[in-house]
Scaffold this motif. Structure first.
Motif: not given
Length: 569
Positions: A175-191, A269-278
């Motif tokens: 089987s093949y596992w595919y992962f595609w993710s988008v991370f939308d940061g806020h308050g900075g890019w660190n997270t 930890a100080l900045s934040g990010s939304c996380a979307l993973m498929s």
């Protein structure tokens, strides 16, 4: 060649001016009362438009003055030769997360040329074809920064997994596992950057340890759907706990609590990010979508009647989501303002996110950290943290490649400008142009319609009602008079971003929005990230091939200009 203020502001006027009515003239057929009312409304409309035009001209003049005096800097990323690369390319099926990197700064002095627009739009596009990938034929990605540095990040990964299969050869299969993710940061890019580098591997580890159990033959057992969901949720929560709680504890345990140590342990930890993973498992053909925040996943498909549909596979987790508001009010019953104006404590929009320590730490810890390094004060209405959770909402969708299924992942910057239906329609139009599909049009429709090719195809939203209630795009244009789309790109993700900026198919809007440099650009558009995945019914076992290969599409990867990317992965 420098442009005049009036020529530069012509598209800007269209953005600034909101028409409040049409001019009316007198008519012999109008009654005296109607005539007076129309004259009154006409004069009021003229006055409003004059004020708007004046404001637009002042804004444009200020913008040109500031850019000429180099008060604002524009930025773009490039591939460097010293190892600080824009991306970390995947060199084997075990994969490496693709992440974004450094910036090169340049000054913006005038409107971009058409060549510069194309170069900027295509600077971060990548496209990959999968041979014998058992379920995926191609995926395209693209990003366009507005913040400097960009706060969006993304990651892709594919791994080959041996599984126990009673229908397979010798009781086993691949089987093949595919992962595609988008991370939308806020308050900075660190997270977002940390997530792009580490979260996928953390989820794979959790899936392997707690979901896909290994037999004595080193084969993975296929778990139930609920078991997979729990593993993904646990992976998100544990990763966030380490980043927000354990890293702080480790920081206080260090002997030298200097700013360097604080940046290493605390900035993500100080900045934040939304996380979307498929997560797509080719053996079960089940697609899992996990979302913390308001990035969004869409599935485009053809129904039994030959009509294209869009299904939202995620629901925005924000203060406008009724179920999220109910959950938060139940968790914080003594805080009537826990959600105010659609935001946590009237401030943060996502109700689920990674990082965002200010909404997860108690006031004592925040005060201590603020006194030591960051000088910030705890939120005034902070009473019973945590308010934000990293636990994602996970949905499951069976994929049907025979229905031309495709997946679109995007940060909210994309959905602020395009509706779900527009996005799927734009991908379909692009697929038709590249001869990936053939649109079947009714015979009568083709006889009586002369401009089929000038319009986007009809798309029906079949999403859950809760998903349909999500925030709508602010792009406003009259489709009756609009060109509707631009069709210039080999990369479909770049195609989506270009059209998101076009306000319905106008290239001058794209040029204007790209010519506005950071940080001013953030007033008009967010960072944009798009990933588009095309599924396939190809079966490598039937074809006799058991090893998948990933190849770069040079024409759809940075315009094919980077020769280093033309080799096989």
């Amino acid at each position: 060649m420098k442009q005049s203020v009036s020529s530069c502001t012509r598209p800007l006027r269209r953005l600034c001016v909101r028409s409040r009515g049409r001019f009316h003239t007198s008519s012999r057929r109008l009654s005296s009362f109607q005539y007076k009312w129309n004259v009154h409304r006409s004069s009021k409309t003229k006055r409003d438009i004059n004020f708007a035009l004046a404001g637009g001209i002042l804004l444009a003049a200020s913008y040109i003055f500031l850019t000429k005096n180099k008060l604002f800097l524009d930025s773009s990323r490039s591939l460097t030769s010293d190892g600080a690369t824009l991306i970390s390319q995947q060199r084997s099926l075990s994969g490496t997360a693709v992440t974004s990197g450094p910036y090169d700064k340049s000054n913006l002095k005038q409107m971009l040329t058409d060549e510069e627009v194309d170069r900027r739009l295509r600077a971060f596009e990548e496209s990959y074809t999968l041979k014998n990938g058992r379920g995926v034929s191609r995926y395209d990605v693209c990003q366009l920064p507005s913040n400097n540095p960009i706060e969006d990040a993304r990651a892709e990964k594919v791994i080959q997994v041996p599984i126990e299969d009673s229908h397979g050869k010798d009781g086993k299969s691949e089987s093949y596992w595919y992962f595609w993710s988008v991370f939308d940061g806020h308050g900075g890019w660190n997270t977002s950057q940390k997530l792009s580098k580490e979260l996928t591997n953390a989820i794979i580890k959790e899936l392997a340890n707690s979901a896909y159990k290994i037999t004595h033959d080193d084969l993975h057992l296929i778990p139930s759907s609920g078991t997979i969901d729990r593993a993904i949720k646990n992976g998100f929560v544990q990763f966030d706990h380490k980043m927000v709680i354990e890293n702080v504890q480790e920081f206080f345990a260090t002997e030298q609590k200097d700013k360097s140590a604080a940046m290493k342990f605390l900035l993500p930890a100080l900045s934040g990010s939304c996380a979307l993973m498929s997560f797509y498992d080719t053996h079960t053909k089940n697609l899992k979508v996990a979302v913390s925040g308001d990035s969004r996943a869409l599935l485009g498909s053809v129904n039994d009647k030959g009509v294209w549909t869009v299904k939202c596979l995620s629901i925005d987790q924000t203060g406008r989501n009724p179920s999220e508001v109910t959950r938060l009010r139940k968790e914080h019953p003594d805080e009537p303002n826990v959600v105010r104006n659609g935001r946590i404590l009237g401030s943060l929009e996502p109700t689920r996110a990674m990082g965002d320590g200010k909404y997860k730490w108690g006031p004592e810890l925040q005060q201590q950290l603020g006194n030591m390094f960051f000088g910030g004060k705890p939120l005034k209405k902070l009473k019973s943290a945590p308010y934000v959770t990293a636990e994602p909402v996970v949905t499951t969708q069976e994929i049907h490649p025979e229905k031309h299924d495709f997946l679109v992942l995007g940060s909210d910057g994309l959905y602020e400008m395009l509706s779900n239906e527009d996005i799927v329609a734009l991908v379909v139009k692009w697929m038709e142009n590249k001869n990936m599909i053939k649109i079947k049009r009714p015979l009568l429709g083709s006889l009586f319609s002369k401009n089929d090719d000038s319009k986007l195809p009809k798309v029906i939203d079949v999403s859950d009602p809760a998903a349909k209630a999500e925030k709508k795009p602010f792009r406003q244009f009259n489709k009756k008079n609009s060109k509707e789309y631009l069709l210039e790109d080999e990369n479909v993700a770049t195609h989506l971003i270009r059209n998101a900026l076009s306000n319905g198919g106008y290239s001058e809007y794209v040029k204007l929005l790209l010519s506005i440099s950071s940080p001013v650009s953030r007033r008009y558009r967010d960072d944009l990230t798009a990933t588009v995945v095309f599924f396939s019914d190809e079966d490598s076992e039937i074809s006799g091939e058991t090893q998948a290969s990933v190849e770069i599409n040079p024409d759809a990867t940075r315009g094919g200009l980077d020769q280093k990317l033309k080799s096989k992965i």
